[in-house]
Design an enzyme around this catalytic site. Sequence first.
Site, PDB file in Angstrom:
ATOM      1  N   LEU A  94     -15.509  22.709 -49.710  1.00  0.00           N
ATOM      2  CA  LEU A  94     -15.087  23.516 -48.560  1.00  0.00           C
ATOM      3  C   LEU A  94     -14.499  24.848 -49.065  1.00  0.00           C
ATOM      4  CD1 LEU A  94     -13.447  20.650 -46.454  1.00  0.00           C
ATOM      5  CD2 LEU A  94     -15.833  21.413 -46.470  1.00  0.00           C
ATOM      6  N   SER A 102     -21.521  35.244 -44.703  1.00  0.00           N
ATOM      7  CA  SER A 102     -22.406  36.311 -45.174  1.00  0.00           C
ATOM      8  C   SER A 102     -22.898  35.988 -46.582  1.00  0.00           C
ATOM      9  CB  SER A 102     -21.641  37.636 -45.204  1.00  0.00           C
ATOM     10  OG  SER A 102     -20.571  37.548 -46.124  1.00  0.00           O
ATOM     11  N   GLY A 161     -17.888  45.806 -56.340  1.00  0.00           N
ATOM     12  CA  GLY A 161     -18.400  46.491 -57.533  1.00  0.00           C
ATOM     13  C   GLY A 161     -17.269  46.968 -58.430  1.00  0.00           C
ATOM     14  N   LEU A 162     -16.222  47.543 -57.820  1.00  0.00           N
ATOM     15  CA  LEU A 162     -15.117  48.071 -58.630  1.00  0.00           C
ATOM     16  C   LEU A 162     -14.292  46.944 -59.248  1.00  0.00           C
ATOM     17  CD1 LEU A 162     -13.892  51.051 -56.400  1.00  0.00           C
ATOM     18  CD2 LEU A 162     -15.454  51.107 -58.353  1.00  0.00           C
ATOM     19  N   GLU A 221     -23.477  55.173 -57.764  1.00  0.00           N
ATOM     20  CA  GLU A 221     -23.151  55.194 -56.328  1.00  0.00           C
ATOM     21  C   GLU A 221     -23.926  56.335 -55.667  1.00  0.00           C
ATOM     22  OE1 GLU A 221     -21.156  53.464 -53.914  1.00  0.00           O
ATOM     23  OE2 GLU A 221     -22.166  55.006 -52.735  1.00  0.00           O
ATOM     24  N   VAL A 273     -30.395  54.831 -56.778  1.00  0.00           N
ATOM     25  CA  VAL A 273     -31.205  53.898 -57.567  1.00  0.00           C
ATOM     26  C   VAL A 273     -32.593  53.802 -56.943  1.00  0.00           C
ATOM     27  CG1 VAL A 273     -31.434  51.480 -58.259  1.00  0.00           C
ATOM     28  CG2 VAL A 273     -29.199  52.585 -58.321  1.00  0.00           C
ATOM     29  N   LEU A 313     -13.874  40.564 -44.192  1.00  0.00           N
ATOM     30  CA  LEU A 313     -12.666  40.244 -44.942  1.00  0.00           C
ATOM     31  C   LEU A 313     -12.204  38.845 -44.580  1.00  0.00           C
ATOM     32  CD1 LEU A 313     -10.726  43.600 -44.394  1.00  0.00           C
ATOM     33  CD2 LEU A 313     -11.736  42.805 -46.541  1.00  0.00           C
ATOM     34  N   HIS A 344      -9.161  37.592 -44.398  1.00  0.00           N
ATOM     35  CA  HIS A 344      -8.033  37.483 -43.458  1.00  0.00           C
ATOM     36  C   HIS A 344      -8.440  37.840 -42.038  1.00  0.00           C
ATOM     37  CE1 HIS A 344      -7.906  41.152 -45.896  1.00  0.00           C
ATOM     38  NE2 HIS A 344      -7.562  41.788 -44.799  1.00  0.00           N
ATOM     39  N   HIS A 403      17.021  47.365 -54.694  1.00  0.00           N
ATOM     40  CA  HIS A 403      16.819  48.275 -55.825  1.00  0.00           C
ATOM     41  C   HIS A 403      16.966  47.503 -57.127  1.00  0.00           C
ATOM     42  CE1 HIS A 403      16.912  51.895 -58.236  1.00  0.00           C
ATOM     43  NE2 HIS A 403      17.974  51.405 -58.866  1.00  0.00           N
TER      44      HIS A 403
HETATM   45  P1  FAD Z   1     -17.833  32.426 -45.525  1.00  0.00           P
HETATM   46  O1  FAD Z   1     -16.627  32.394 -46.366  1.00  0.00           O
HETATM   47  O2  FAD Z   1     -19.051  33.099 -46.057  1.00  0.00           O
HETATM   48  O3  FAD Z   1     -18.154  30.910 -45.170  1.00  0.00           O
HETATM   49  C1  FAD Z   1     -19.277  30.543 -44.450  1.00  0.00           C
HETATM   50  C2  FAD Z   1     -19.623  29.129 -44.806  1.00  0.00           C
HETATM   51  O4  FAD Z   1     -20.618  28.678 -43.893  1.00  0.00           O
HETATM   52  C3  FAD Z   1     -20.229  28.975 -46.191  1.00  0.00           C
HETATM   53  O5  FAD Z   1     -19.498  28.012 -46.933  1.00  0.00           O
HETATM   54  C4  FAD Z   1     -21.653  28.512 -45.939  1.00  0.00           C
HETATM   55  O6  FAD Z   1     -22.114  27.586 -46.916  1.00  0.00           O
HETATM   56  C5  FAD Z   1     -21.526  27.840 -44.584  1.00  0.00           C
HETATM   57  N1  FAD Z   1     -22.759  27.787 -43.807  1.00  0.00           N
HETATM   58  C6  FAD Z   1     -23.572  28.824 -43.488  1.00  0.00           C
HETATM   59  N2  FAD Z   1     -24.590  28.404 -42.716  1.00  0.00           N
HETATM   60  C7  FAD Z   1     -24.403  27.077 -42.541  1.00  0.00           C
HETATM   61  C8  FAD Z   1     -25.119  26.075 -41.838  1.00  0.00           C
HETATM   62  N3  FAD Z   1     -26.218  26.359 -41.147  1.00  0.00           N
HETATM   63  N4  FAD Z   1     -24.653  24.811 -41.879  1.00  0.00           N
HETATM   64  C9  FAD Z   1     -23.520  24.489 -42.573  1.00  0.00           C
HETATM   65  N5  FAD Z   1     -22.813  25.409 -43.255  1.00  0.00           N
HETATM   66  C10 FAD Z   1     -23.241  26.673 -43.227  1.00  0.00           C
HETATM   67  N6  FAD Z   1     -12.286  39.181 -48.748  1.00  0.00           N
HETATM   68  C11 FAD Z   1     -10.972  39.460 -48.721  1.00  0.00           C
HETATM   69  O7  FAD Z   1     -10.383  39.530 -47.639  1.00  0.00           O
HETATM   70  N7  FAD Z   1     -10.264  39.655 -49.883  1.00  0.00           N
HETATM   71  C12 FAD Z   1     -10.860  39.609 -51.089  1.00  0.00           C
HETATM   72  O8  FAD Z   1     -10.193  39.796 -52.117  1.00  0.00           O
HETATM   73  C13 FAD Z   1     -12.242  39.343 -51.140  1.00  0.00           C
HETATM   74  N8  FAD Z   1     -12.878  39.292 -52.328  1.00  0.00           N
HETATM   75  C14 FAD Z   1     -14.207  38.972 -52.365  1.00  0.00           C
HETATM   76  C15 FAD Z   1     -14.830  38.936 -53.603  1.00  0.00           C
HETATM   77  C16 FAD Z   1     -16.165  38.623 -53.691  1.00  0.00           C
HETATM   78  C17 FAD Z   1     -16.829  38.571 -55.039  1.00  0.00           C
HETATM   79  C18 FAD Z   1     -16.889  38.318 -52.494  1.00  0.00           C
HETATM   80  C19 FAD Z   1     -18.334  37.925 -52.571  1.00  0.00           C
HETATM   81  C20 FAD Z   1     -16.275  38.373 -51.256  1.00  0.00           C
HETATM   82  C21 FAD Z   1     -14.928  38.716 -51.182  1.00  0.00           C
HETATM   83  N9  FAD Z   1     -14.272  38.805 -49.959  1.00  0.00           N
HETATM   84  C22 FAD Z   1     -12.935  39.117 -49.926  1.00  0.00           C
HETATM   85  C23 FAD Z   1     -14.958  38.581 -48.676  1.00  0.00           C
HETATM   86  C24 FAD Z   1     -14.667  37.177 -48.135  1.00  0.00           C
HETATM   87  O9  FAD Z   1     -15.104  36.225 -49.075  1.00  0.00           O
HETATM   88  C25 FAD Z   1     -15.365  36.981 -46.791  1.00  0.00           C
HETATM   89  O10 FAD Z   1     -14.997  38.014 -45.895  1.00  0.00           O
HETATM   90  C26 FAD Z   1     -14.972  35.643 -46.179  1.00  0.00           C
HETATM   91  O11 FAD Z   1     -15.326  34.569 -47.028  1.00  0.00           O
HETATM   92  C27 FAD Z   1     -15.653  35.461 -44.819  1.00  0.00           C
HETATM   93  O12 FAD Z   1     -15.295  34.223 -44.280  1.00  0.00           O
HETATM   94  P2  FAD Z   1     -16.257  33.447 -43.272  1.00  0.00           P
HETATM   95  O13 FAD Z   1     -15.507  32.208 -42.915  1.00  0.00           O
HETATM   96  O14 FAD Z   1     -16.695  34.347 -42.182  1.00  0.00           O
HETATM   97  O15 FAD Z   1     -17.573  33.095 -44.105  1.00  0.00           O
END
Ligand code: FAD
Length: 473
Positions: free
Chosen positions: A41, A149, A189-190, A207, A241, A325, A327, A451
């Site tokens: 999860l 996503s 990327g950063l 970029e 690119v 994001l 949060h 402070h």
């Molecule tokens: P997700 O976390 O993508 O979860 C969706 C879930 O649904 C997945 O586990 C997937 O397997 C499941 N799923 C999809 N379709 C199905 C289906 N048909 N049946 C059953 N399960 C399914 N955000 C921040 O705020 N701070 C950060 O520092 C940050 N760092 C990041 C770093 C990286 C490298 C990446 C890739 C992302 C980062 N993000 C960060 C973005 C953040 O991970 C996402 O915004 C967040 O996870 C979105 O949450 P969500 O619940 O919408 O979807």
Amino acid sequence: MSDEETYDVIVIGAGPGGYVAAIRSAQLGQKVAIVEKRATLGGTCLNIGCIPSKALLDSSEFFARTKHEGSEHGIVSTGLELDLPAMHTRKDAVVHKLVSGVSTLMKKNKIAVHTGTAHLEEPGRVTVTAEDGSTSTISATNIIIASGSVPQELPFMPFDGSRVVSSTEALAFDSVPEKLVVVGAGAIGLELGSVWARLGAQVDVVEILPEILAGWDPQTAKSLRRELSKQGLNFHLKTKVTGVNTSKKQGVTLEAQDTDGNAVSFEADKVLVAVGRRPYAEGLRLGQAGVELEEDGTRIKIDDRFRTSASGVYAIGDVVRGPMLAHKAEDEGMAVAEIIAGSGGGHVNYDAVPNVVYTWPEVASVGHSEDALKKEGRDYRKGQFPFAANGRALAMGASAGFVKILADAHTDRVLGADILGPYASDLISEIVSVVEFGGSSEDIARTVHAHPTLPEAVREAALAVDNRSIHGA
Ligand code: FAD
């Protein structure tokens, strides 16, 4: 249909949006099921996003600061070495702890976890296909889609999992690439470019736009670029690119065009494509349940109460409009649960969603940027304070950056803020709270701050809005 398990709420996807929606629904007395296709999860964020990237950022920062700044602090570290497998083991342990924690929370809240891929039969009915191909159908009055996503590919250079990679593989390289090219100078990327540069890679960031961090305040973006350049990241802006040549046995050649249309190329061991993420709704069979997409054909269309076009079907998180994001997804998860339960609440203040990039120094922002206020023609006052004049930042040896607070010129209400500096991710919280309360810069300026601390820079910036910073130049 009578032997189908029935619930009040079924959540599809156990990322920060989905699992939070499930917990909040359970707290409000609903019978809840969550369906997740991944074995663990926590979604993208816990498994292959926020958490492993922050674990690597912290480890690599520890390494780089010891190597480059240790002697300044009187720390001699002869023979300092990188043990990359150990670094990954630590990262994996952090991830394991958190994803197991989500499972425990599901049990504690009596949420039924169904492992498998979900699709909608119709509003109110979901079929789950397990990995072994077996299916089961469950039903509920309300369904919340939180399917998240996935990394965006460039059509002319698809991911191959080893040389042209997404963030998922870049979190797990088994050796430090000699040369890494990062396509896209956004947060991911950063952050990952920083990790591998700190561990010894030559990192080139390509970029297409004229500045890094699209959508951010240009002053903040430019200042961060300068700091990262000092750390060895090479930026190639306004560079498009055009293709990649992977015909060699090892490494790749990335083809691009510079500002003047001249062909340029980059030799690399790995190319990390970090050009964004795309909403993921594949296989959900939205059409057969009457769930419509937005005009862009990717995001699920919702109204301001997270309702899709199908009755009783809601959507939240990365798969709907707004910043991708964790949060933001979490807050939408709580809000949609409250709307469904009719408990009151059910609101997300999108003007108070902080945005953070966890480089060193970090950048964080909330609300309107100065650039946006200028474009809107809004009358605002600005207070800015440098970390170079903050005692704690100097003691830490982290004096780069500033706090910038923007307030309405007539009411003094805080409209936005940008922070470039140490722990900007934590510092922004104070300003987010003030924005949430509709507070003023005077409120921050009149608040006692301990402070010596970094938050004193926030207070000084608030004082500077009224030209009365004590320690500012
Ligand atoms: P997700 O976390 O993508 O979860 C969706 C879930 O649904 C997945 O586990 C997937 O397997 C499941 N799923 C999809 N379709 C199905 C289906 N048909 N049946 C059953 N399960 C399914 N955000 C921040 O705020 N701070 C950060 O520092 C940050 N760092 C990041 C770093 C990286 C490298 C990446 C890739 C992302 C980062 N993000 C960060 C973005 C953040 O991970 C996402 O915004 C967040 O996870 C979105 O949450 P969500 O619940 O919408 O979807």
